[in-house]
Write an enzyme that holds these catalytic residues in place. Sequence first.
Site, PDB file in Angstrom:
ATOM      1  N   ARG A 224     -27.304   2.722  21.894  1.00  0.00           N
ATOM      2  CA  ARG A 224     -26.636   1.602  22.548  1.00  0.00           C
ATOM      3  C   ARG A 224     -27.659   0.727  23.266  1.00  0.00           C
ATOM      4  O   ARG A 224     -28.652   1.241  23.819  1.00  0.00           O
ATOM      5  CB  ARG A 224     -25.618   2.121  23.582  1.00  0.00           C
ATOM      6  CG  ARG A 224     -24.362   2.695  22.967  1.00  0.00           C
ATOM      7  CD  ARG A 224     -23.488   1.608  22.345  1.00  0.00           C
ATOM      8  NE  ARG A 224     -22.259   2.132  21.779  1.00  0.00           N
ATOM      9  CZ  ARG A 224     -22.100   2.492  20.500  1.00  0.00           C
ATOM     10  NH1 ARG A 224     -23.109   2.398  19.650  1.00  0.00           N
ATOM     11  NH2 ARG A 224     -20.942   2.936  20.069  1.00  0.00           N
ATOM     12  N   HIS A 272     -26.989  -3.989  14.551  1.00  0.00           N
ATOM     13  CA  HIS A 272     -26.053  -2.862  14.739  1.00  0.00           C
ATOM     14  C   HIS A 272     -25.486  -2.378  13.395  1.00  0.00           C
ATOM     15  O   HIS A 272     -24.266  -2.321  13.205  1.00  0.00           O
ATOM     16  CB  HIS A 272     -24.922  -3.249  15.699  1.00  0.00           C
ATOM     17  CG  HIS A 272     -24.297  -2.056  16.375  1.00  0.00           C
ATOM     18  ND1 HIS A 272     -23.942  -2.033  17.697  1.00  0.00           N
ATOM     19  CD2 HIS A 272     -23.974  -0.830  15.898  1.00  0.00           C
ATOM     20  CE1 HIS A 272     -23.418  -0.863  18.011  1.00  0.00           C
ATOM     21  NE2 HIS A 272     -23.428  -0.111  16.914  1.00  0.00           N
TER      22      HIS A 272
HETATM   23  P1  NDP Z   1     -22.633  13.490  19.942  1.00  0.00           P
HETATM   24  O1  NDP Z   1     -21.670  13.474  21.065  1.00  0.00           O
HETATM   25  O2  NDP Z   1     -22.342  14.351  18.761  1.00  0.00           O
HETATM   26  O3  NDP Z   1     -24.079  13.941  20.460  1.00  0.00           O
HETATM   27  C1  NDP Z   1     -24.598  13.531  21.666  1.00  0.00           C
HETATM   28  C2  NDP Z   1     -25.877  14.305  21.942  1.00  0.00           C
HETATM   29  O4  NDP Z   1     -26.497  13.761  23.109  1.00  0.00           O
HETATM   30  C3  NDP Z   1     -25.635  15.782  22.212  1.00  0.00           C
HETATM   31  O5  NDP Z   1     -26.677  16.554  21.668  1.00  0.00           O
HETATM   32  C4  NDP Z   1     -25.673  15.843  23.741  1.00  0.00           C
HETATM   33  O6  NDP Z   1     -26.078  17.094  24.269  1.00  0.00           O
HETATM   34  C5  NDP Z   1     -26.728  14.814  24.037  1.00  0.00           C
HETATM   35  N1  NDP Z   1     -26.603  14.318  25.411  1.00  0.00           N
HETATM   36  C6  NDP Z   1     -25.543  13.692  25.982  1.00  0.00           C
HETATM   37  N2  NDP Z   1     -25.794  13.403  27.266  1.00  0.00           N
HETATM   38  C7  NDP Z   1     -27.036  13.881  27.522  1.00  0.00           C
HETATM   39  C8  NDP Z   1     -27.852  13.907  28.669  1.00  0.00           C
HETATM   40  N3  NDP Z   1     -27.446  13.402  29.845  1.00  0.00           N
HETATM   41  N4  NDP Z   1     -29.068  14.484  28.569  1.00  0.00           N
HETATM   42  C9  NDP Z   1     -29.486  15.025  27.406  1.00  0.00           C
HETATM   43  N5  NDP Z   1     -28.767  15.023  26.262  1.00  0.00           N
HETATM   44  C10 NDP Z   1     -27.545  14.457  26.335  1.00  0.00           C
HETATM   45  O7  NDP Z   1     -22.848  11.975  19.490  1.00  0.00           O
HETATM   46  P2  NDP Z   1     -23.229  11.422  18.040  1.00  0.00           P
HETATM   47  O8  NDP Z   1     -24.454  12.116  17.594  1.00  0.00           O
HETATM   48  O9  NDP Z   1     -22.051  11.429  17.144  1.00  0.00           O
HETATM   49  O10 NDP Z   1     -23.534   9.881  18.373  1.00  0.00           O
HETATM   50  C11 NDP Z   1     -24.560   9.525  19.273  1.00  0.00           C
HETATM   51  C12 NDP Z   1     -24.507   8.025  19.559  1.00  0.00           C
HETATM   52  O11 NDP Z   1     -24.997   7.276  18.445  1.00  0.00           O
HETATM   53  C13 NDP Z   1     -23.107   7.445  19.782  1.00  0.00           C
HETATM   54  O12 NDP Z   1     -22.630   7.727  21.072  1.00  0.00           O
HETATM   55  C14 NDP Z   1     -23.344   5.960  19.563  1.00  0.00           C
HETATM   56  O13 NDP Z   1     -23.709   5.350  20.779  1.00  0.00           O
HETATM   57  C15 NDP Z   1     -24.537   5.929  18.598  1.00  0.00           C
HETATM   58  N6  NDP Z   1     -24.159   5.406  17.279  1.00  0.00           N
HETATM   59  C16 NDP Z   1     -24.785   4.262  16.829  1.00  0.00           C
HETATM   60  C17 NDP Z   1     -24.500   3.755  15.584  1.00  0.00           C
HETATM   61  C18 NDP Z   1     -25.209   2.557  15.081  1.00  0.00           C
HETATM   62  O14 NDP Z   1     -24.876   2.050  14.010  1.00  0.00           O
HETATM   63  N7  NDP Z   1     -26.201   2.066  15.780  1.00  0.00           N
HETATM   64  C19 NDP Z   1     -23.513   4.391  14.697  1.00  0.00           C
HETATM   65  C20 NDP Z   1     -22.924   5.579  15.260  1.00  0.00           C
HETATM   66  C21 NDP Z   1     -23.246   6.047  16.511  1.00  0.00           C
HETATM   67  P3  NDP Z   1     -25.216  18.436  24.015  1.00  0.00           P
HETATM   68  O15 NDP Z   1     -25.490  18.778  22.559  1.00  0.00           O
HETATM   69  O16 NDP Z   1     -25.789  19.410  24.950  1.00  0.00           O
HETATM   70  O17 NDP Z   1     -23.779  18.072  24.263  1.00  0.00           O
HETATM   71  C1  OXD Z   2     -20.565   3.826  16.517  1.00  0.00           C
HETATM   72  C2  OXD Z   2     -21.273   2.594  16.228  1.00  0.00           C
HETATM   73  O1  OXD Z   2     -20.523   4.246  17.670  1.00  0.00           O
HETATM   74  O2  OXD Z   2     -21.096   2.033  15.123  1.00  0.00           O
HETATM   75  O3  OXD Z   2     -20.020   4.423  15.571  1.00  0.00           O
HETATM   76  O4  OXD Z   2     -22.068   2.134  17.039  1.00  0.00           O
END
Ligand code: NDP
Ligand code: OXD
Length: 309
Positions: A224, A272
């Site tokens: 993000r 994006h």
């Molecule tokens: P998940 O919820 O599956 O994974 C999040 C990960 O981040 C987990 O490993 C979590 O730890 C870790 N995490 C969260 N908070 C913290 C913290 N404070 N400190 C350390 N680690 C932390 O999310 P996704 O993998 O599905 O998606 C991640 C992000 O990717 C989305 O939220 C979105 O913003 C972005 N995205 C962007 C896209 C694009 O086209 N640019 C498309 C899709 C998504 P733990 O495993 O311990 O819970």
């Molecule tokens: C998502 C994105 O969160 O597209 O899936 O950014």
Amino acid sequence: MPTLLFRSPSDPATAWSAALRRHAPGLDVRVWPETGAVEDIEYALIWASPDGFLHDLPALRVVFSLGAGVDHLMGSEVPEGVELVRMVDPALTEGMIEYVIYQVLRRHRHMAEYERQQAAAEWRIHPQLRPGERRIGVLGLGELGGACARALSGLGFDVAGWARSPRDIPGVTAVSGDDGRDWLLGRSDIVVCLLPLTEATRGILNGELFQRMQPGATLINAARGQHLVEDDLLIALGEGRLGHAVLDAFRDEPLPPDHAFWQHPHITVTPHIASLTNPETGAEAVARGIRADQAGEPIPHRVDRGRGY
Ligand code: NDP
Ligand code: OXD
């Protein structure tokens, strides 16, 4: 027959409705603004909720996010007591793996330099490191970060990843906590951000973090825009603290035409598109969630609203 309301400014309503009807044949799918009787609507599938319309749906039980990130729904948009479910879609994961691998290989094999050289008809060869000599750090080891870390490790890269809780991913050195993060930053040539946007991660890509990175390292932010402190990045690139940044998400989208990032020689901008939710596989995931809910079972990938993701 359960009823679902679809609303998105950007996702194609026709493709989504057709796919939802295929994967959930009994589902009454309505597309905003044609809501019909709002008392029927138990499910909503949405991207952003600009005007609080979810509060006008008295029978609403579950909100499915069209995206993996749910930061757009973490204010007061979703009424108390209504479940929020994030998107976990195999095509979304595949797309993110492709994006991250592509950007890492582009850097690893000096492809941007070779493109610049071609434009100047310059024949110059850069050293070719083996993947095991290239250290990659992935911030966030969830659905997407975990899959990218595994894929990078599968190509032979030396991969470490950071999560909130301890993780066990074969071939990946997984760490947590501030010490783990600082260790990862200090050893990585390329740092990939795939964290969710929460109060704990907002502004995490800042000057202090850049100071802890390898001089000249590359940052890839596919998460993000609000993770990044934009001015700190420009300073770090200007000072040579960082070598390059690949940015897919921005504080203001679309990125304004006069924004400094567009013309910066050490920034790659994509609009994006790191990965897009696929209507076919996404609808299948939503249909599975509705079936679970109708059977009184827990819906997979529910958001923990206290945690923020
Ligand atoms: P998940 O919820 O599956 O994974 C999040 C990960 O981040 C987990 O490993 C979590 O730890 C870790 N995490 C969260 N908070 C913290 C913290 N404070 N400190 C350390 N680690 C932390 O999310 P996704 O993998 O599905 O998606 C991640 C992000 O990717 C989305 O939220 C979105 O913003 C972005 N995205 C962007 C896209 C694009 O086209 N640019 C498309 C899709 C998504 P733990 O495993 O311990 O819970
Ligand atoms: C998502 C994105 O969160 O597209 O899936 O950014």
